[in-house]
Enzyme design. Structure first.
Site, PDB file in Angstrom:
ATOM      1  N   GLU A   1       0.846  -1.180   0.000  1.00  0.00           N
ATOM      2  CA  GLU A   1       0.000   0.000   0.000  1.00  0.00           C
ATOM      3  C   GLU A   1       0.891   1.244   0.000  1.00  0.00           C
ATOM      4  O   GLU A   1       1.880   1.269   0.736  1.00  0.00           O
ATOM      5  CB  GLU A   1      -0.908   0.035   1.236  1.00  0.00           C
ATOM      6  CG  GLU A   1      -1.943   1.149   1.122  1.00  0.00           C
ATOM      7  CD  GLU A   1      -2.945   1.162   2.291  1.00  0.00           C
ATOM      8  OE1 GLU A   1      -2.761   0.387   3.257  1.00  0.00           O
ATOM      9  OE2 GLU A   1      -3.883   1.945   2.215  1.00  0.00           O
TER      10      GLU A   1
ATOM     11  N   ALA B   1       1.478  -0.105  10.785  1.00  0.00           N
ATOM     12  CA  ALA B   1       1.221  -1.504  10.468  1.00  0.00           C
ATOM     13  C   ALA B   1       0.426  -1.576   9.181  1.00  0.00           C
ATOM     14  O   ALA B   1      -0.063  -0.560   8.694  1.00  0.00           O
ATOM     15  CB  ALA B   1       0.428  -2.165  11.590  1.00  0.00           C
TER      16      ALA B   1
ATOM     17  N   GLU C   1      -2.487  -4.006   6.901  1.00  0.00           N
ATOM     18  CA  GLU C   1      -3.551  -5.010   7.062  1.00  0.00           C
ATOM     19  C   GLU C   1      -3.599  -6.081   5.972  1.00  0.00           C
ATOM     20  O   GLU C   1      -4.676  -6.640   5.714  1.00  0.00           O
ATOM     21  CB  GLU C   1      -4.904  -4.277   7.099  1.00  0.00           C
ATOM     22  CG  GLU C   1      -5.343  -3.623   5.761  1.00  0.00           C
ATOM     23  CD  GLU C   1      -4.978  -2.167   5.603  1.00  0.00           C
ATOM     24  OE1 GLU C   1      -4.020  -1.703   6.258  1.00  0.00           O
ATOM     25  OE2 GLU C   1      -5.640  -1.480   4.808  1.00  0.00           O
ATOM     26  N   ASN C   2      -2.476  -6.443   5.338  1.00  0.00           N
ATOM     27  CA  ASN C   2      -2.477  -7.463   4.282  1.00  0.00           C
ATOM     28  C   ASN C   2      -3.330  -8.662   4.684  1.00  0.00           C
ATOM     29  O   ASN C   2      -3.261  -9.132   5.808  1.00  0.00           O
ATOM     30  CB  ASN C   2      -1.047  -7.932   4.028  1.00  0.00           C
ATOM     31  CG  ASN C   2      -0.068  -6.780   3.975  1.00  0.00           C
ATOM     32  OD1 ASN C   2      -0.215  -5.889   3.165  1.00  0.00           O
ATOM     33  ND2 ASN C   2       0.886  -6.775   4.889  1.00  0.00           N
TER      34      ASN C   2
ATOM     35  N   HIS D   1      -6.972  -2.138  14.995  1.00  0.00           N
ATOM     36  CA  HIS D   1      -7.166  -1.396  13.745  1.00  0.00           C
ATOM     37  C   HIS D   1      -6.926  -2.309  12.533  1.00  0.00           C
ATOM     38  O   HIS D   1      -7.765  -2.400  11.635  1.00  0.00           O
ATOM     39  CB  HIS D   1      -6.223  -0.193  13.726  1.00  0.00           C
ATOM     40  CG  HIS D   1      -6.297   0.636  12.485  1.00  0.00           C
ATOM     41  ND1 HIS D   1      -7.074   1.774  12.401  1.00  0.00           N
ATOM     42  CD2 HIS D   1      -5.708   0.490  11.278  1.00  0.00           C
ATOM     43  CE1 HIS D   1      -6.944   2.288  11.190  1.00  0.00           C
ATOM     44  NE2 HIS D   1      -6.117   1.528  10.481  1.00  0.00           N
ATOM     45  N   GLU D   2      -5.789  -2.979  12.536  1.00  0.00           N
ATOM     46  CA  GLU D   2      -5.473  -3.825  11.377  1.00  0.00           C
ATOM     47  C   GLU D   2      -6.436  -5.001  11.292  1.00  0.00           C
ATOM     48  O   GLU D   2      -6.844  -5.397  10.198  1.00  0.00           O
ATOM     49  CB  GLU D   2      -4.021  -4.319  11.434  1.00  0.00           C
ATOM     50  CG  GLU D   2      -2.963  -3.224  11.596  1.00  0.00           C
ATOM     51  CD  GLU D   2      -3.091  -2.070  10.631  1.00  0.00           C
ATOM     52  OE1 GLU D   2      -3.590  -2.259   9.505  1.00  0.00           O
ATOM     53  OE2 GLU D   2      -2.703  -0.933  11.005  1.00  0.00           O
TER      54      GLU D   2
ATOM     55  N   HIS E   1      -9.682  -3.933   9.756  1.00  0.00           N
ATOM     56  CA  HIS E   1      -9.583  -3.740   8.308  1.00  0.00           C
ATOM     57  C   HIS E   1     -10.019  -4.989   7.533  1.00  0.00           C
ATOM     58  O   HIS E   1     -10.351  -4.902   6.352  1.00  0.00           O
ATOM     59  CB  HIS E   1      -8.141  -3.420   7.898  1.00  0.00           C
ATOM     60  CG  HIS E   1      -7.808  -1.959   7.833  1.00  0.00           C
ATOM     61  ND1 HIS E   1      -8.643  -1.027   7.272  1.00  0.00           N
ATOM     62  CD2 HIS E   1      -6.700  -1.269   8.228  1.00  0.00           C
ATOM     63  CE1 HIS E   1      -8.072   0.173   7.338  1.00  0.00           C
ATOM     64  NE2 HIS E   1      -6.893   0.054   7.920  1.00  0.00           N
TER      65      HIS E   1
END
Ligand code: TRP
Ligand code: ZN
Length: 917
Positions: free
Chosen positions: A168, A309, A311-312, A344-345, A348
């Site tokens: 990203e 971080a 979020e893959n 948060h991740e 996502h």
């Protein structure tokens, strides 16, 4: 880095399909290649920089049905083979396909198994164009990339000897030629081959479907991700890592393997991250009914990372700062941040991955929403009031400043040169405030209905902010048309509130007016701005008893420029509490007497406003004091403020974290925003005077409170102990301001005796401000004890960079020559240079030395890591807010940077916006 080519003198292990090109063939392929991809971030004289416009969005010419990626990992020459199955977009008739690609060394390209001649494709800046493609076909490309020389931390790179990716926003094109845009979602099958010794672990998204040893000391693994995803969510990690394991059972009773991968020496620091992940998974099920969708969830901690971080899908990559924690190495704040970033991740996975963005202008669709979700999560784990205060302080200190300067942009920007520059406080934090307003208006249940409809309509697709707004409106049968303005207008609205009391009628009226302060420079989103919908939470308090007048509490909607709201049936003039919970992201302007503010500080039932009344009062008085300093007047502590402070200090009805916040004076950077011309020196002197005078006035109370809070026995990590430490360290900071031998030894004792990093770091930061032998003793001891732990050494750099001592610049310069300082590690750069730019009084030192230091480092870093350099240079964005001398000095540094030959486009964009503001 710039304009370099990858050295092919000694091809090592670039094998594919078990056989692969010999060095000789490899060389041949290169010779037959006419065009080199230039370094994308640097500007050649001929290359002009074209912004990308939101209005230019076009659907892609082709879709991708699936992709197979093969990696033959090697530090200098990784061979990446991509087979992408493409199919013409029925809405388009073009047989031409543009693939993005940067810094790639093309080896070959084939369509449906036939190698293309050079006439059948064109290599150009930033990509490749394929001509005369059939309606559907398989495109195979082979490229070489060089992870070890990639210091930009975008694409495939090495960190601490391990391989890692960051895609990203547009890093995937640095790995292979692709339709590197979020609206092209596809399924991935990834084969990784690497040396078994140096890369025992090889990870990618989804499920591992096979693993085998090869006969040349290498091994191979295949991963398959069943969920279609955009390329920015691709990830690959390979190296020597150890795993901390856990499990989670979903509401549907599916078992999910949780794996936290770290460097071997960190394996004992993962439990907090694991527990945070489990809490997040549970919370999303409970609050939004959202379950995890794969059988495995992996998190990898790396030391070199540009952001927090990523979020893959199924394989998050984290800055190690947001994973690793032990009480001896991480503060309570670090623990809290780790929990919040993990959440948060994780969140996502639904808001970002399952439903993603159509284009990068929609970034707030996933980020604003996910920040809002992580804020709610933290509020539920800790204290909603304290969390809200922390978040609004952050918004005011960061986003408000951004929104009034050269980088002001709507939460959905209209144009960008480098997308990486738009991962901003505005997109994230203001974006979260816009989501919060839907929640405030609809209530938790209505908001949930909107979320349910959003997923029902858009699961597995790439959508826009308008789609989200429509789901919220349609699920609740309301009209959110006017909310569109929040997405297209930049700047912080001002909400001016005046009151009127009609004793004869027993009516109290509040007139609310909204406006935008002018923004020079004609930034997009500032022309013809219209009133925005503002939910304003209001309460009335009885001026005698201090009690809430229940029938008049609630949310009023201001949708026009101005409105008057009348409250009847009153026997005496009430005291109004306006914008409770900070229900809209505005600057509230309301003339209030010091008595009214002190009254709200004591009685408001809304904790946020109770705290904010104190901040407003302190701001007024500190600004007066700063003016006094400037005029050479003798300063005096305001009696009203002193009384109010004393009441907070002895109030046992509030929790200790809230009390800590209520006793803290507004930061210098927040105070500065309220001045016509920021005067960092007078502000600092005034604030220091207040801190010292308050400490003197309440010395015995503060000392008693400190003792009381310190006598808590051994270290504990529960919320009560965390709150206690928070208050204790605020109290210690006041006592330290006394600068007496007793107060110094109190701080030094805490430093020496602390059994946890929270207390140790708090004491160290206080000592760092002083000019006493204990300061150097503590810094030396701290360094010696933690020298092998980079995250703790970051703290050691940072406390010195934010010191208020007059010689801080010299110290920072000295520290840049320290053997542990490195421009290649973003955490280290941020902990020294970044932290220094936040030190308002020292960064803005009148002789401009701070400015020169920053500009020197921006130029040192920009070609290797444009993203990092662009973030640092943004510290100049507020230059117009300072006096002419400082303005000129900053402007000169900006010009010096602008004129740097081959300046990367990330820094170019920030600097040009600043110079033309
Ligand atoms: N999507 C990430 C998040 O907010 C942000 C991010 C991580 C990022 N790494 C990045 C953005 C690199 C730009 C460049 O959770
Ligand atoms: Zn995010």
């Amino acid at each position: 880095m710039r304009a370099k080519t990858i050295n092919h003198a000694a091809p090592t292990t670039a094998f594919f399909n078990g056989a692969g090109p010999t060095p000789a063939i490899s060389a041949q392929i290169q010779r037959s290649q006419s065009t080199q991809s230039p370094e994308p971030n640097s500007l050649t004289a001929t290359q002009s920089i074209q912004p990308v416009l939101r209005s230019d969005y076009q659907p892609p010419a082709y879709w991708i049905d699936n992709v197979e990626l093969d990696f033959d990992l090697d530090p200098r020459e990784t061979l990446v083979t991509a087979r992408i199955s493409v199919r013409r977009n029925a809405q388009q008739s073009s047989s031409t396909l543009d693939l993005a690609g940067e810094n790639l060394k093309l080896q070959s390209v084939a369509v449906d198994g036939k190698r293309l001649e050079q006439t059948q494709y064109q290599l150009r800046d930033g990509g490749m164009t394929l001509l005369d493609l059939p309606e559907s076909c398989v495109i195979e490309t082979k490229v070489l990339v060089s992870p070890v020389t990639n210091k930009s931390l975008s694409g495939l790179y090495q960190t601490s000897g391990n391989f890692c990716t960051q895609c990203e926003a547009v890093g995937f094109r640095r790995i292979t030629y692709f339709l590197d845009r979020p609206d092209v979602m596809t399924t991935y099958r990834v084969t990784i081959r690497a040396d078994k010794q140096t890369c025992p672990v090889m990870l990618s998204n989804g499920n591992r479907i096979s693993q085998r040893d090869l006969d040349d000391g290498r091994h191979e693994v295949v991963w398959e991700d069943p969920f279609p995803k955009p390329s920015y969510l691709f990830a690959l990690v390979a190296g020597n890592l150890k795993c901390h394991r856990g499990t989670f059972t979903t509401r549907d009773c599916r078992n999910v393997a949780l794996e936290i991968w770290v460097e071997p020496q960190n394996i004992d620091k993962c439990e907090h991250a694991l527990v945070s992940l489990q809490k997040s998974m549970k919370w999303d099920e409970d609050v939004f009914g959202l379950q995890y969708d794969l059988d495995i969830y992996m998190i990898v901690a790396v030391n070199d990372f540009n952001m927090g971080a990523m979020e893959n899908k199924g394989l998050n990559v984290f800055n190690s700062k947001y994973v690793l924690a032990l009480p001896d190495t991480a503060t309570d704040e670090d623990y809290m941040l780790i929990e919040a970033v993990i959440a948060h991740e994780y969140f996502h996975n639904w808001t970002g991955n399952r439903v993603t963005c159509r284009d990068w202008f929609q970034l707030t669709l996933k980020e604003g929403l996910t920040v809002f979700r992580d804020q709610q999560f933290t509020a539920d784990q800790t204290s909603a009031a304290v969390k809200r205060i922390d978040d609004v302080s952050g918004l005011r200190a960061g986003q408000f400043v951004e929104d009034s300067g050269p980088m002001a942009h709507p939460i959905r920007p209209e144009s960008y040169i480098s997308m990486d520059n738009f991962y901003t406080a505005t997109v994230y934090r203001k974006g979260a405030e816009i989501i919060r307003m839907y929640h405030t208006i609809l209530g938790a249940e209505g908001f949930r209905r909107g979320m349910d409809l959003y997923f029902q309509r858009h699961d597995n697709s790439a959508v826009t902010c308008d789609d989200f707004r429509a789901a919220m409106a349609d699920a609740n049968n309301v009209n959110f048309d006017l909310f569109d303005r929040w997405y297209s207008q930049a700047g912080t609205p001002e909400l001016t509130v005046s009151e009127a009391w009609d004793a004869a009628k027993g009516e109290y009226a509040l007139t609310m007016t909204q406006s935008y302060p002018p923004l020079p420079g004609g930034n997009p989103g500032t022309e013809g701005r219209k009133p925005v919908p503002l939910p304003v939470r209001v309460g009335l308090l009885d001026a005698e008893s201090g009690e809430e007048i229940e029938q008049h509490g609630g949310v009023v909607m201001l949708q026009t420029e101005s409105e008057t709201y009348t409250f009847g049936g009153l026997t005496a003039k009430p005291i109004a509490s306006v914008l409770r919970g900070f229900s809209a992201p505005v600057r509230l302007r309301m003339q209030r007497s010091n008595q009214d503010l002190a009254f709200l500080m004591a009685h408001d039932t809304d904790s946020f406003n109770r705290w904010d009344a104190g901040q407003t009062l302190a701001t007024k008085l500190l600004l007066d004091a700063a003016t006094g300093v400037k005029n050479g007047e003798k300063l005096k502590l305001s009696q009203e403020f002193s009384d109010a402070f004393g009441r907070v200090l002895s109030d046992d009805s509030v929790d200790e974290a809230f009390k800590a916040l209520a006793l803290t004076l507004p930061r210098e950077s927040v105070l500065g925003q309220e001045m016509d011309v920021i005067d960092p020196d007078s502000l600092h002197t005034a604030r220091q005077f207040y801190r010292t005078r308050l400490a003197e006035t309440f010395q015995s109370e503060l000392t008693a409170l400190y003792k009381n809070l310190a006598a808590d026995g051994a270290y504990k990590n529960d919320q009560k102990s965390i709150n206690r430490r928070r208050l204790k360290n605020v109290v210690l900071a006041y006592l330290s301001a006394l600068e007496t031998p007793e107060s110094v030894s109190l701080v030094a004792d805490q430093f020496n005796q602390a059994d946890n990093m929270t207390d140790k770091q708090a004491a160290l930061s206080l000592l760092a401000n002083l000019d006493v032998p204990a300061r150097d003793e503590a810094l030396t001891a701290f360094y010696k004890k933690y020298q092998s732990d980079p995250l703790v050494i970051d703290k050691w750099f940072a406390v010195q960079a934010v010191s208020s001592r007059a010689d801080t610049i010299e110290q920072v310069k000295q520290l840049t020559t320290h053997p542990d300082f490195s421009v290649d590690n973003p955490n280290r750069v941020r902990s020294l240079i970044g932290a220094f730019t936040q030190n308002q009084v020292r960064f803005h030192q009148a002789d401009g030395a701070g400015y020169k230091l920053l500009a020197d480092y921006v130029l040192k870093i920009e070609s290797a890591n444009p993203q990092l350099a662009a973030r640092l240079v943004a510290a100049f964005n507020s230059y117009r807010r300072f006096d002419e001398t400082r303005q000129t000095q900053m402007q000169n540094e900006l010009k010096r940077i602008a004129e740097h030959p081959g300046l990367c486009k990330d820094v170019h964009e920030i600097v040009q916006r600043a110079l033309h503001f």
